[in-house]
Design a protein around this motif. Sequence first.
Motif, PDB file in Angstrom:
ATOM      1  N   TYR A 148      -3.241   6.410   6.192  1.00 16.94           N
ATOM      2  CA  TYR A 148      -3.700   5.267   5.392  1.00 16.94           C
ATOM      3  C   TYR A 148      -2.508   4.415   4.992  1.00 16.94           C
ATOM      4  O   TYR A 148      -1.356   4.853   5.066  1.00 16.94           O
ATOM      5  CB  TYR A 148      -4.440   5.748   4.136  1.00 16.94           C
ATOM      6  N   TYR A 149      -2.807   3.187   4.596  1.00 15.65           N
ATOM      7  CA  TYR A 149      -1.786   2.340   3.973  1.00 15.65           C
ATOM      8  C   TYR A 149      -2.381   1.752   2.703  1.00 15.65           C
ATOM      9  O   TYR A 149      -3.464   1.170   2.728  1.00 15.65           O
ATOM     10  CB  TYR A 149      -1.323   1.214   4.894  1.00 15.65           C
ATOM     11  N   ARG A 150      -1.670   1.924   1.599  1.00 19.06           N
ATOM     12  CA  ARG A 150      -2.116   1.408   0.302  1.00 19.06           C
ATOM     13  C   ARG A 150      -1.411   0.090   0.025  1.00 19.06           C
ATOM     14  O   ARG A 150      -0.186   0.045  -0.093  1.00 19.06           O
ATOM     15  CB  ARG A 150      -1.821   2.414  -0.807  1.00 19.06           C
ATOM     16  N   LEU A 151      -2.198  -0.981  -0.092  1.00 22.36           N
ATOM     17  CA  LEU A 151      -1.660  -2.290  -0.448  1.00 22.36           C
ATOM     18  C   LEU A 151      -1.914  -2.542  -1.922  1.00 22.36           C
ATOM     19  O   LEU A 151      -3.049  -2.802  -2.327  1.00 22.36           O
ATOM     20  CB  LEU A 151      -2.313  -3.391   0.395  1.00 22.36           C
ATOM     21  N   ASN A 152      -0.871  -2.450  -2.724  1.00 21.48           N
ATOM     22  CA  ASN A 152      -0.960  -2.850  -4.123  1.00 21.48           C
ATOM     23  C   ASN A 152      -0.755  -4.361  -4.184  1.00 21.48           C
ATOM     24  O   ASN A 152       0.354  -4.859  -3.937  1.00 21.48           O
ATOM     25  CB  ASN A 152       0.095  -2.123  -4.964  1.00 21.48           C
TER      26      ASN A 152
ATOM     27  N   ILE B 119      -6.189   0.520   2.186  1.00 27.05           N
ATOM     28  CA  ILE B 119      -6.735   0.554   0.829  1.00 27.05           C
ATOM     29  C   ILE B 119      -6.178  -0.633   0.062  1.00 27.05           C
ATOM     30  O   ILE B 119      -4.961  -0.777  -0.090  1.00 27.05           O
ATOM     31  CB  ILE B 119      -6.358   1.867   0.117  1.00 27.05           C
ATOM     32  N   ILE B 120      -7.068  -1.483  -0.400  1.00 28.85           N
ATOM     33  CA  ILE B 120      -6.672  -2.694  -1.125  1.00 28.85           C
ATOM     34  C   ILE B 120      -6.914  -2.462  -2.609  1.00 28.85           C
ATOM     35  O   ILE B 120      -8.052  -2.266  -3.038  1.00 28.85           O
ATOM     36  CB  ILE B 120      -7.464  -3.913  -0.625  1.00 28.85           C
TER      37      ILE B 120
ATOM     38  N   GLU C  44      -2.434   0.436 -10.929  1.00 29.06           N
ATOM     39  CA  GLU C  44      -3.078   1.145 -12.028  1.00 29.06           C
ATOM     40  C   GLU C  44      -4.510   1.566 -11.697  1.00 29.06           C
ATOM     41  O   GLU C  44      -5.287   1.875 -12.598  1.00 29.06           O
ATOM     42  CB  GLU C  44      -3.057   0.287 -13.289  1.00 29.06           C
ATOM     43  N   ASP C  45      -4.854   1.581 -10.423  1.00 29.98           N
ATOM     44  CA  ASP C  45      -6.192   1.995 -10.010  1.00 29.98           C
ATOM     45  C   ASP C  45      -6.184   3.508  -9.799  1.00 29.98           C
ATOM     46  O   ASP C  45      -5.832   4.016  -8.739  1.00 29.98           O
ATOM     47  CB  ASP C  45      -6.589   1.269  -8.720  1.00 29.98           C
ATOM     48  N   TYR C  46      -6.620   4.232 -10.829  1.00 25.10           N
ATOM     49  CA  TYR C  46      -6.532   5.692 -10.801  1.00 25.10           C
ATOM     50  C   TYR C  46      -7.604   6.313  -9.897  1.00 25.10           C
ATOM     51  O   TYR C  46      -7.443   7.453  -9.448  1.00 25.10           O
ATOM     52  CB  TYR C  46      -6.621   6.232 -12.229  1.00 25.10           C
ATOM     53  N   THR C  47      -8.669   5.572  -9.623  1.00 27.19           N
ATOM     54  CA  THR C  47      -9.655   6.045  -8.654  1.00 27.19           C
ATOM     55  C   THR C  47      -9.016   6.156  -7.270  1.00 27.19           C
ATOM     56  O   THR C  47      -9.255   7.114  -6.530  1.00 27.19           O
ATOM     57  CB  THR C  47     -10.873   5.111  -8.614  1.00 27.19           C
ATOM     58  N   VAL C  48      -8.190   5.174  -6.921  1.00 36.18           N
ATOM     59  CA  VAL C  48      -7.474   5.229  -5.644  1.00 36.18           C
ATOM     60  C   VAL C  48      -6.478   6.384  -5.638  1.00 36.18           C
ATOM     61  O   VAL C  48      -6.328   7.090  -4.634  1.00 36.18           O
ATOM     62  CB  VAL C  48      -6.778   3.881  -5.359  1.00 36.18           C
ATOM     63  N   ASP C  49      -5.793   6.605  -6.763  1.00 36.42           N
ATOM     64  CA  ASP C  49      -4.865   7.742  -6.836  1.00 36.42           C
ATOM     65  C   ASP C  49      -5.589   9.040  -6.489  1.00 36.42           C
ATOM     66  O   ASP C  49      -5.056   9.897  -5.773  1.00 36.42           O
ATOM     67  CB  ASP C  49      -4.282   7.862  -8.249  1.00 36.42           C
ATOM     68  N   TYR C  50      -6.801   9.178  -7.004  1.00 37.72           N
ATOM     69  CA  TYR C  50      -7.607  10.385  -6.781  1.00 37.72           C
ATOM     70  C   TYR C  50      -7.896  10.571  -5.293  1.00 37.72           C
ATOM     71  O   TYR C  50      -7.746  11.667  -4.747  1.00 37.72           O
ATOM     72  CB  TYR C  50      -8.903  10.244  -7.577  1.00 37.72           C
ATOM     73  N   ILE C  51      -8.319   9.495  -4.629  1.00 41.91           N
ATOM     74  CA  ILE C  51      -8.626   9.559  -3.199  1.00 41.91           C
ATOM     75  C   ILE C  51      -7.366   9.758  -2.369  1.00 41.91           C
ATOM     76  O   ILE C  51      -7.356  10.522  -1.391  1.00 41.91           O
ATOM     77  CB  ILE C  51      -9.384   8.291  -2.754  1.00 41.91           C
ATOM     78  N   VAL C  52      -6.287   9.094  -2.748  1.00 46.89           N
ATOM     79  CA  VAL C  52      -5.032   9.210  -1.997  1.00 46.89           C
ATOM     80  C   VAL C  52      -4.540  10.658  -1.980  1.00 46.89           C
ATOM     81  O   VAL C  52      -4.035  11.135  -0.955  1.00 46.89           O
ATOM     82  CB  VAL C  52      -3.971   8.263  -2.593  1.00 46.89           C
TER      83      VAL C  52
END
Length: 303
Positions: free
Chosen positions: A27-31, A4-5, A9-17
């Motif tokens: 998954y791996y989240r790349l901020n 996840i790229i 502050e991407d709250y849409t990604v927070d929701y999916i995570v």
Amino acid sequence: MILIITHKEDYTVDYIVNILNDRKIDYYRLNCEDVFKSKFLVSNDLLPKIHEKSNFKSVWFRRTRLPDLSAIPFHERNYLLNEFDSLLKNLFALIDAKWISEPYQIYKAENKLYQLKLAKEIGFNVPNTIVTNSHSEIKDFYNQNSCQIIVKPLSQSIIHNENNSLEHIFTNLIDKTHIENLSNFDLTPCIFQEYVEKDFELRITVVGEKIFVAGVNSQTDEVAKIDWRKGKLKFYETEIPANIMRMCIKLVKKLDLKFGAIDIIKDKKGNFVFLEINPNGQWVWIENETGLKISEALIDELL
């Protein structure tokens, strides 16, 4: 594994995570603003490793944000930011996986005039539109469209104000006073379109071959009549004709995307009028208000 790229502050990604964690999906989240803190490596095999991970089967590309280098002198900061930006682009270009969606295609699809061109080719109704820096052309366009035209940004509609907080630039009507005083202004890039009398508005979210249709009764709120984002109206699940659904899916495919959030008006005569597509648009609030299973479709597409 899903890459996840995004940024912090991407709250849409927070929701999916949160959903991925519940379902124990790897998954791996790349901020991206922390890219210099994440260990990366590209060696002779040209297979990028990010934080020692390389077995990415799919990539969800949401947002990028460069590191905060405000403490560094201006000329050095510009150089380093360009280098970090190039690093990200190089890493992304080397990742051989299923993308939702590929960055290059997203950036191309954000071109609003290109969107209109493809939408017309597919068969959508689109508003009369001009982009010009000619005062006389705008005055003529205003008169040709019964003195009912709107103006909206050519690019993004969010800006940082002097306090560095976010503000929206909404779609607005051009009235007689604006036209009479037009010569007093330099014309910055923007889109001028005929104003379409609305019955209601639609946000149509396409994920792969799946389509989710939400409506909003923007004309019930005086504040939201021109731009529904000005109001606080609730979206609801609704339906559209099969041919409009097919055109929405076709447009997303024609743009080489796996996701698209399409804004459409149903006018007073019953016509469906295409406005624009956001190739990386927000949708969590729609899922929460309507119950549409957009997140489920997105995760299924990634898997």
